[in-house]
Scaffold this motif. Sequence first.
Motif, PDB file in Angstrom:
ATOM      1  N   LEU A   8       0.958  -1.253  -0.215  1.00 55.45           N
ATOM      2  CA  LEU A   8      -0.155  -0.026  -0.103  1.00 55.45           C
ATOM      3  C   LEU A   8       1.058   1.295  -0.061  1.00 55.45           C
ATOM      4  N   LEU A   9       0.404   2.208  -0.805  1.00 53.89           N
ATOM      5  CA  LEU A   9       1.149   3.569  -0.769  1.00 53.89           C
ATOM      6  C   LEU A   9       0.541   4.485  -0.195  1.00 53.89           C
ATOM      7  N   LEU A  10       1.259   5.629   0.105  1.00 55.31           N
ATOM      8  CA  LEU A  10       1.130   6.864   0.777  1.00 55.31           C
ATOM      9  C   LEU A  10      -0.339   7.397   0.171  1.00 55.31           C
ATOM     10  N   GLY A  11      -1.330   7.680   1.145  1.00 53.92           N
ATOM     11  CA  GLY A  11      -2.757   8.087   0.801  1.00 53.92           C
ATOM     12  C   GLY A  11      -3.664   7.036   0.749  1.00 53.92           C
ATOM     13  N   ASP A  12      -3.282   5.661   0.934  1.00 57.38           N
ATOM     14  CA  ASP A  12      -4.297   4.426   1.184  1.00 57.38           C
ATOM     15  C   ASP A  12      -4.787   4.731   2.426  1.00 57.38           C
ATOM     16  N   GLU A  13      -5.957   4.694   2.611  1.00 54.90           N
ATOM     17  CA  GLU A  13      -6.689   4.798   3.898  1.00 54.90           C
ATOM     18  C   GLU A  13      -6.349   3.962   4.914  1.00 54.90           C
ATOM     19  N   ARG A  14      -5.882   2.750   4.497  1.00 55.42           N
ATOM     20  CA  ARG A  14      -5.845   1.502   5.470  1.00 55.42           C
ATOM     21  C   ARG A  14      -4.310   1.769   6.274  1.00 55.42           C
ATOM     22  N   LEU A  15      -3.678   2.491   5.538  1.00 54.15           N
ATOM     23  CA  LEU A  15      -2.330   2.911   6.379  1.00 54.15           C
ATOM     24  C   LEU A  15      -2.456   3.718   7.523  1.00 54.15           C
ATOM     25  N   TYR A  16      -3.657   4.476   7.904  1.00 56.34           N
ATOM     26  CA  TYR A  16      -3.884   5.181   8.706  1.00 56.34           C
ATOM     27  C   TYR A  16      -4.972   4.468   9.833  1.00 56.34           C
ATOM     28  N   GLN A  17      -5.240   3.103   9.552  1.00 52.56           N
ATOM     29  CA  GLN A  17      -5.958   2.389  10.846  1.00 52.56           C
ATOM     30  C   GLN A  17      -5.307   1.768  11.797  1.00 52.56           C
ATOM     31  N   ASN A  18      -5.834   1.629  12.875  1.00 57.76           N
ATOM     32  CA  ASN A  18      -5.111   0.787  13.968  1.00 57.76           C
ATOM     33  C   ASN A  18      -5.458  -0.638  13.725  1.00 57.76           C
ATOM     34  N   CYS A  19      -4.587  -1.465  13.815  1.00 59.07           N
ATOM     35  CA  CYS A  19      -4.562  -2.954  13.681  1.00 59.07           C
ATOM     36  C   CYS A  19      -5.133  -3.466  14.845  1.00 59.07           C
ATOM     37  N   THR A  20      -5.636  -4.705  14.566  1.00 62.72           N
ATOM     38  CA  THR A  20      -6.254  -5.880  15.798  1.00 62.72           C
ATOM     39  C   THR A  20      -5.254  -6.743  16.109  1.00 62.72           C
ATOM     40  N   PRO A  21      -5.246  -6.921  17.206  1.00 60.21           N
ATOM     41  CA  PRO A  21      -4.303  -7.979  17.747  1.00 60.21           C
ATOM     42  C   PRO A  21      -4.628  -9.631  17.085  1.00 60.21           C
ATOM     43  N   GLY A 145      -1.491   3.049  12.838  1.00 56.64           N
ATOM     44  CA  GLY A 145      -2.062   3.937  11.746  1.00 56.64           C
ATOM     45  C   GLY A 145      -1.078   5.157  11.774  1.00 56.64           C
ATOM     46  N   VAL A 146       0.094   5.173  12.253  1.00 63.04           N
ATOM     47  CA  VAL A 146       1.106   6.194  12.055  1.00 63.04           C
ATOM     48  C   VAL A 146       2.009   6.165  10.702  1.00 63.04           C
ATOM     49  N   LEU A 147       2.278   6.969  10.209  1.00 60.93           N
ATOM     50  CA  LEU A 147       3.389   6.975   9.047  1.00 60.93           C
ATOM     51  C   LEU A 147       4.385   8.086   9.569  1.00 60.93           C
ATOM     52  N   CYS A 148       5.608   7.794   8.832  1.00 61.21           N
ATOM     53  CA  CYS A 148       6.660   8.663   9.438  1.00 61.21           C
ATOM     54  C   CYS A 148       6.460   9.956   8.709  1.00 61.21           C
ATOM     55  N   THR A 149       5.656  10.283   7.966  1.00 56.08           N
ATOM     56  CA  THR A 149       5.131  11.867   7.207  1.00 56.08           C
ATOM     57  C   THR A 149       4.791  12.573   8.492  1.00 56.08           C
ATOM     58  N   MET A 150       4.128  11.665   9.502  1.00 54.88           N
ATOM     59  CA  MET A 150       3.188  12.336  10.479  1.00 54.88           C
ATOM     60  C   MET A 150       4.218  12.588  11.637  1.00 54.88           C
ATOM     61  N   ARG A 151       5.569  12.184  11.630  1.00 58.87           N
ATOM     62  CA  ARG A 151       6.498  12.609  12.527  1.00 58.87           C
ATOM     63  C   ARG A 151       7.626  13.585  12.316  1.00 58.87           C
ATOM     64  N   ALA A 152       7.315  14.083  10.965  1.00 56.19           N
ATOM     65  CA  ALA A 152       8.427  15.018  10.447  1.00 56.19           C
ATOM     66  C   ALA A 152       8.743  15.867  11.583  1.00 56.19           C
ATOM     67  N   ILE A 153       9.985  16.317  11.475  1.00 52.87           N
ATOM     68  CA  ILE A 153      10.407  17.421  12.383  1.00 52.87           C
ATOM     69  C   ILE A 153       9.814  18.838  12.327  1.00 52.87           C
ATOM     70  N   ASP A 154       9.791  19.150  10.923  1.00 54.55           N
ATOM     71  CA  ASP A 154       9.017  20.294  10.517  1.00 54.55           C
ATOM     72  C   ASP A 154       8.594  20.294   8.850  1.00 54.55           C
ATOM     73  N   ALA A 155       8.148  21.224   8.449  1.00 52.72           N
ATOM     74  CA  ALA A 155       7.737  21.258   6.978  1.00 52.72           C
ATOM     75  C   ALA A 155       8.729  20.937   6.085  1.00 52.72           C
TER      76      ALA A 155
END
Length: 169
Positions: A8-21, A145-155
């Motif tokens: 799955l590539l950046l933008g796919d909604e599934r990448l932003y979901q929490n996974c189940t155990p 559901g967290v991508l590295c883009t969401m942890r960028a140190i700045d813009a």
Amino acid sequence: MKGLADILLLGDERLYQNCTPLTPKDSTLITKMTRDLHNALVEFRGKYQTGRAIAAPQLGYMKRLVYMFADDRSTIFINPEIIERSDETMELWDDCMSLPNLLVKLQRHRQIRLRFYDESWQRQEWVLTDDLSELLQHEIDHLDGVLCTMRAIDARAFRWKPTPNLSLE
């Protein structure tokens, strides 16, 4: 069997979901996911000359499993959780199979304590430092559901990484 084309590539909604155990009853699914994750990782390495681990949601399996293949040895992390993080952090350029040509500058904890189940459902607890600490933080982020883009140190913390030239000459 799933592979590189199924990541799955950046933008796919599934990448932003929490996974189940997962549970021990999921053994057939775990075997299938592990085979598919291994195949995708090997194919990704063949194209990009990088890649040490992949999380199940990157292939659309919304389950808490990480597959690592390093030094010709595979490790499966079932239901991994970080139970302790060091105060000391490190700044680095992170990459991801779901955004293969993008580097993201971010901070990670230099050391973590990780709890998980292995493929035999034995509870494990490992202390990881430096590159392995960073790697598992990245993969567990995927499970949340967290991508590295969401942890960028700045813009301005993004850099393009071209695909390696794979000349056969």
